[in-house]
Design a protein around this motif. Structure first.
Motif, PDB file in Angstrom:
ATOM      1  N   ALA A 200     120.123-156.100  25.997  1.00  0.00           N
ATOM      2  CA  ALA A 200     119.851-154.778  26.664  1.00  0.00           C
ATOM      3  C   ALA A 200     120.649-153.795  25.622  1.00  0.00           C
ATOM      4  O   ALA A 200     120.284-152.588  25.692  1.00  0.00           O
ATOM      5  CB  ALA A 200     120.227-154.857  27.856  1.00  0.00           C
ATOM      6  N   GLN A 201     121.840-154.214  24.951  1.00  0.00           N
ATOM      7  CA  GLN A 201     122.614-153.151  24.292  1.00  0.00           C
ATOM      8  C   GLN A 201     122.437-153.043  22.998  1.00  0.00           C
ATOM      9  O   GLN A 201     122.871-152.110  22.308  1.00  0.00           O
ATOM     10  CB  GLN A 201     124.309-153.817  24.416  1.00  0.00           C
ATOM     11  N   THR A 202     121.405-153.827  22.596  1.00  0.00           N
ATOM     12  CA  THR A 202     120.832-153.799  21.096  1.00  0.00           C
ATOM     13  C   THR A 202     119.450-153.332  20.746  1.00  0.00           C
ATOM     14  O   THR A 202     119.067-153.519  19.902  1.00  0.00           O
ATOM     15  CB  THR A 202     121.281-155.098  20.231  1.00  0.00           C
ATOM     16  N   ASN A 206     113.257-148.708  26.806  1.00  0.00           N
ATOM     17  CA  ASN A 206     113.657-148.321  28.462  1.00  0.00           C
ATOM     18  C   ASN A 206     113.965-149.702  29.084  1.00  0.00           C
ATOM     19  O   ASN A 206     113.567-150.687  28.421  1.00  0.00           O
ATOM     20  CB  ASN A 206     112.629-147.450  29.126  1.00  0.00           C
ATOM     21  N   LYS A 207     114.385-149.282  30.397  1.00  0.00           N
ATOM     22  CA  LYS A 207     114.821-150.590  30.973  1.00  0.00           C
ATOM     23  C   LYS A 207     113.611-151.501  31.292  1.00  0.00           C
ATOM     24  O   LYS A 207     113.817-152.802  31.379  1.00  0.00           O
ATOM     25  CB  LYS A 207     115.583-150.146  32.311  1.00  0.00           C
ATOM     26  N   TRP A 208     112.578-151.024  31.509  1.00  0.00           N
ATOM     27  CA  TRP A 208     111.472-151.819  31.943  1.00  0.00           C
ATOM     28  C   TRP A 208     110.939-152.494  30.829  1.00  0.00           C
ATOM     29  O   TRP A 208     110.752-153.747  31.037  1.00  0.00           O
ATOM     30  CB  TRP A 208     110.132-151.124  32.758  1.00  0.00           C
ATOM     31  N   ARG A 209     111.018-151.995  29.696  1.00  0.00           N
ATOM     32  CA  ARG A 209     110.415-152.747  28.598  1.00  0.00           C
ATOM     33  C   ARG A 209     111.545-153.583  28.138  1.00  0.00           C
ATOM     34  O   ARG A 209     111.192-154.955  27.661  1.00  0.00           O
ATOM     35  CB  ARG A 209     109.927-151.733  27.348  1.00  0.00           C
ATOM     36  N   VAL A 259     116.388-154.401  33.606  1.00  0.00           N
ATOM     37  CA  VAL A 259     116.350-153.397  34.574  1.00  0.00           C
ATOM     38  C   VAL A 259     117.664-152.806  34.922  1.00  0.00           C
ATOM     39  O   VAL A 259     118.250-151.866  34.815  1.00  0.00           O
ATOM     40  CB  VAL A 259     115.643-153.368  35.667  1.00  0.00           C
ATOM     41  N   MET A 260     118.570-153.992  35.281  1.00  0.00           N
ATOM     42  CA  MET A 260     120.093-153.740  35.712  1.00  0.00           C
ATOM     43  C   MET A 260     120.858-153.530  34.599  1.00  0.00           C
ATOM     44  O   MET A 260     121.751-152.678  34.635  1.00  0.00           O
ATOM     45  CB  MET A 260     120.622-155.304  36.255  1.00  0.00           C
ATOM     46  N   PHE A 261     120.735-154.076  33.585  1.00  0.00           N
ATOM     47  CA  PHE A 261     121.681-153.872  32.450  1.00  0.00           C
ATOM     48  C   PHE A 261     121.437-152.729  31.078  1.00  0.00           C
ATOM     49  O   PHE A 261     122.251-152.424  30.645  1.00  0.00           O
ATOM     50  CB  PHE A 261     122.068-155.345  31.968  1.00  0.00           C
ATOM     51  N   THR A 262     120.158-152.374  31.189  1.00  0.00           N
ATOM     52  CA  THR A 262     119.932-151.521  30.074  1.00  0.00           C
ATOM     53  C   THR A 262     120.526-150.003  30.726  1.00  0.00           C
ATOM     54  O   THR A 262     120.228-149.172  31.692  1.00  0.00           O
ATOM     55  CB  THR A 262     118.388-151.081  30.143  1.00  0.00           C
ATOM     56  N   PRO A 263     121.320-149.369  29.728  1.00  0.00           N
ATOM     57  CA  PRO A 263     122.120-148.232  30.105  1.00  0.00           C
ATOM     58  C   PRO A 263     120.958-147.137  29.602  1.00  0.00           C
ATOM     59  O   PRO A 263     119.979-147.209  28.957  1.00  0.00           O
ATOM     60  CB  PRO A 263     123.137-148.106  28.869  1.00  0.00           C
TER      61      PRO A 263
END
Length: 271
Positions: A200-202, A206-209, A259-263
Motif C-alpha cells: 500500500a505504501q509503495t 487508489n485504495k480499491w485497486r 482499502v484500510m491501509f492505502t493513504p
C-alpha cells in the motif's frame, strides 16, 4: 491484453519456473514433467500481480527488487511453511529445509526479474499522500490482525462443514485450539498486515485497486499456486478444497487491507 504484456507474463513465468526447478535440482532432484506443468500454471497466475506491482510501484531498481523479494518469500514461502509445521504436516527439520529451498527458489528469479524489468515497466510516480496518524495505524494494524483470524477461522469452518472428508486428513494433525489462536492472532496476522502495508505504501494505485493487488498476491502466491503442484504430503482432493478456501478468503482479506491501509493521494511528487 497487449502483445507486450503477454510476452512479459510469459518471460516472468519462465523465470519463476526455472528458478524453482533450480532449487529442486539442488535439494530434491527434478520432478516428473507433469509436476512442472502444474507448477508452471501457478507461476503464470503469480506473474499477473507481479506485473501489476512492477508497473504501479514508485520504487525503483534495488528497492523495488527488494520489496518484491519480501512479498514472494514472506507470503509464498515463510507463511505457508509455518502453517504446515503447526498442522504437523511437516517436521521442524523439513520446515527449516523448506525455508532454505524457498530462499533459493525465490532469490534468483526475483533478481532476474528485477534486472530485466525494474525501470522498464514502471509507469508510476511517487504520490504525496495524507498518511494515517500513529493512532490510525495502530487501530488499523490491530483490526487487520483480528480480521485475519476471523477470515481464517470462518473459511476453515465453512470448508469443514461443506467438505467433511477434510477431517479424515487432519484427524491426527490439528494442533490445540489455543496454539491456533496464538499463532494466527499474535503472529501470522501481523505478517500479512506488514506485507499489505508495504504494498500500500509503495504503489500509486487508489485504495480499491491496491486492495485487488494485495488480494491477488495473498490468494495466488499464498494459496492457489502452491496447491496446484502434486505432492506426497497432501492428496489432490485436499489441495483442491484448500485452493478454493484460501483463494477466496485470502483475496477478500487482502482487498480489505488494501482499502484500510492505502493513504489518500494528495498530489504527485518525484521520488
Amino acid at each position: 491484453m497487449k502483445a507486450e504484456t503477454l510476452k512479459t507474463i510469459a518471460i516472468i513465468t519462465g523465470i519463476l519456473l526455472l528458478s524453482s526447478a533450480l532449487s529442486d535440482l539442488i535439494f530434491s532432484g527434478i520432478y516428473p514433467l507433469n509436476h512442472y506443468l502444474w507448477r508452471g500454471l501457478g507461476m503464470l497466475l503469480i506473474a499477473i500481480p507481479t506485473i501489476g506491482y512492477l508497473r504501479h510501484s514508485w520504487l525503483q531498481k534495488g528497492r523495488l527488487t527488494g520489496a518484491l523479494w519480501l512479498i514472494f518469500f514472506i507470503i509464498g514461502t515463510f507463511n505457508i511453511l509455518i502453517e504446515a509445521y503447526l498442522f504437523n504436516i511437516i517436521t521442524r527439520v523439513e520446515t527449516f529445509q523448506g525455508m532454505l529451498q524457498g530462499f533459493l527458489s525465490v532469490t534468483p528469479g526475483i533478481l532476474a526479474i528485477g534486472f530485466l524489468y525494474t525501470g522498464r515497466l514502471a509507469q508510476a510516480q511517487k504520490a504525496l499522500r495524507k498518511q494515517h496518524s500513529v493512532i490510525g495505524y495502530i487501530w488499523r494494524i490491530l483490526t487487520g490482525n483480528v480480521l485475519y483470524f476471523i477470515f481464517y477461522a470462518s473459511a476453515g469452518m465453512i470448508l469443514q462443514a461443506s467438505y467433511p472428508e477434510l477431517m479424515e486428513f487432519y484427524e491426527d494433525k490439528i494442533p490445540p485450539i489455543i496454539l491456533i489462536i496464538q499463532t494466527n492472532l499474535f503472529f501470522r496476522g501481523f505478517v500479512f498486515v506488514s506485507i499489505a502495508i508495504l504494498i500500500a505504501q509503495t504503489t500509486e494505485l487508489n485504495k480499491w485497486r491496491t486492495g485487488v493487488l494485495i488480494g491477488l498476491f495473498f490468494s495466488i502466491l499464498g494459496g492457489i499456486a502452491p496447491l496446484l503442484s502434486p505432492n506426497e504430503l497432501m492428496p489432490i482432493h485436499i489441495r483442491l478444497a484448500h485452493g478454493f478456501e484460501v483463494g477466496i478468503s485470502n483475496f477478500l482479506y487482502g482487498l480489505i487491507l488494501g482499502v484500510m491501509f492505502t493513504p489518500r493521494k494528495l498530489s504527485q511528487a518525484t521520488d
